[in-house]
Scaffold this motif. Structure first.
Motif, short mmCIF file in Angstrom:
data_model
loop_
_atom_site.label_atom_id
_atom_site.label_comp_id
_atom_site.label_asym_id
_atom_site.label_seq_id
_atom_site.Cartn_x
_atom_site.Cartn_y
_atom_site.Cartn_z
N UNK A 1 0.82 -1.21 0.00
CA UNK A 1 0.00 0.00 0.00
C UNK A 1 0.85 1.26 0.00
N UNK A 2 1.98 1.23 0.69
CA UNK A 2 2.85 2.41 0.68
C UNK A 2 3.42 2.63 -0.72
N UNK A 3 3.72 1.55 -1.41
CA UNK A 3 4.19 1.66 -2.79
C UNK A 3 3.08 2.19 -3.69
N UNK A 4 1.85 1.76 -3.44
CA UNK A 4 0.71 2.22 -4.23
C UNK A 4 0.49 3.72 -4.07
N UNK A 5 0.68 4.21 -2.86
CA UNK A 5 0.53 5.65 -2.61
C UNK A 5 1.57 6.43 -3.41
N UNK B 1 -8.26 6.90 -11.84
CA UNK B 1 -7.77 5.53 -11.59
C UNK B 1 -8.78 4.54 -12.14
N UNK B 2 -8.29 3.63 -12.97
CA UNK B 2 -9.15 2.59 -13.53
C UNK B 2 -9.09 1.33 -12.68
N UNK B 3 -7.89 0.96 -12.26
CA UNK B 3 -7.74 -0.19 -11.36
C UNK B 3 -6.41 -0.06 -10.62
N UNK B 4 -6.38 -0.70 -9.46
CA UNK B 4 -5.13 -0.69 -8.69
C UNK B 4 -5.04 -1.99 -7.89
N UNK B 5 -3.80 -2.41 -7.67
CA UNK B 5 -3.56 -3.65 -6.95
C UNK B 5 -2.27 -3.48 -6.15
N UNK B 6 -2.27 -3.99 -4.92
CA UNK B 6 -1.07 -3.94 -4.08
C UNK B 6 -0.80 -5.34 -3.54
N UNK B 7 0.46 -5.72 -3.54
CA UNK B 7 0.81 -7.03 -3.00
C UNK B 7 1.84 -6.84 -1.89
N UNK C 1 9.07 -9.04 -3.55
CA UNK C 1 9.07 -7.76 -2.85
C UNK C 1 7.64 -7.23 -2.77
N UNK C 2 7.45 -6.25 -1.91
CA UNK C 2 6.17 -5.57 -1.86
C UNK C 2 6.05 -4.71 -3.11
N UNK C 3 4.88 -4.65 -3.66
CA UNK C 3 4.72 -3.86 -4.89
C UNK C 3 3.28 -3.47 -5.14
N UNK C 4 3.10 -2.71 -6.20
CA UNK C 4 1.76 -2.26 -6.56
C UNK C 4 1.71 -1.99 -8.05
N UNK C 5 0.48 -2.01 -8.57
CA UNK C 5 0.24 -1.69 -9.98
C UNK C 5 -1.00 -0.83 -10.05
N UNK C 6 -0.91 0.25 -10.83
CA UNK C 6 -2.04 1.16 -10.98
C UNK C 6 -2.25 1.39 -12.46
N UNK C 7 -3.49 1.21 -12.91
CA UNK C 7 -3.86 1.58 -14.28
C UNK C 7 -4.70 2.83 -14.17
#
Length: 129
Positions: free
Chosen positions: A82-86, A105-111, A119-125
């Motif tokens: 989530x910190x990466x997503x921010x 934002x169309x979609x977002x995902x955090x792992x 690693x911790x990560x995120x993807x945002x479309x």
């Protein structure tokens, strides 16, 4: 040095040699060399781990066409995605602001961080409108 003992004088051992024999010095040197090699191996491994750990993946903002974009990022030091997503959302908003548009934002995902796996990560479309 006299080895004769005087009366009331206890027997004293011969003084030890000041320097070890050549063989003992050689063994000591090899032992120190092995120790130095082991320490250097640990130092080199640690530095490599830190350098490679800092190399988290960052796709940057990728144009999908039609005003749609995707941004994916993984961080070695982050525990929570989530910190990466921010961070991604802030960078995406700045990207759209530079174009004089607003981010949608169309979609977002955090792992999250998975030990020994990823690693911790995120993807945002998103799109800029």
């Amino acid at each position: 040095m006299s080895l004769a003992l005087r009366p009331n004088q206890r027997f004293q051992a011969l003084p030890r040699r000041r320097f070890a024999s050549a063989w003992q010095r050689l063994k000591l040197g090899v032992g120190l060399f092995k120790l130095k090699g082991e320490i250097m191996r640990i130092v080199i491994f640690s530095v490599a781990l830190i350098v490679l750990g800092g190399c988290a993946t960052n796709s940057g903002i990728v144009d999908l066409g039609g005003g749609n974009y995707v941004y994916e990022k993984e961080e070695f030091w982050a525990y929570n995605g989530n910190s990466t997503k921010v961070e991604i959302l802030k960078e995406a908003a700045a990207f759209c602001a530079n174009q004089g548009k607003q981010m949608v934002v169309q979609s977002s995902d955090a792992k999250p961080y998975t030990p020994y796996s990823s690693y911790a990560g995120a993807e945002v479309q998103f799109s800029c409108r």
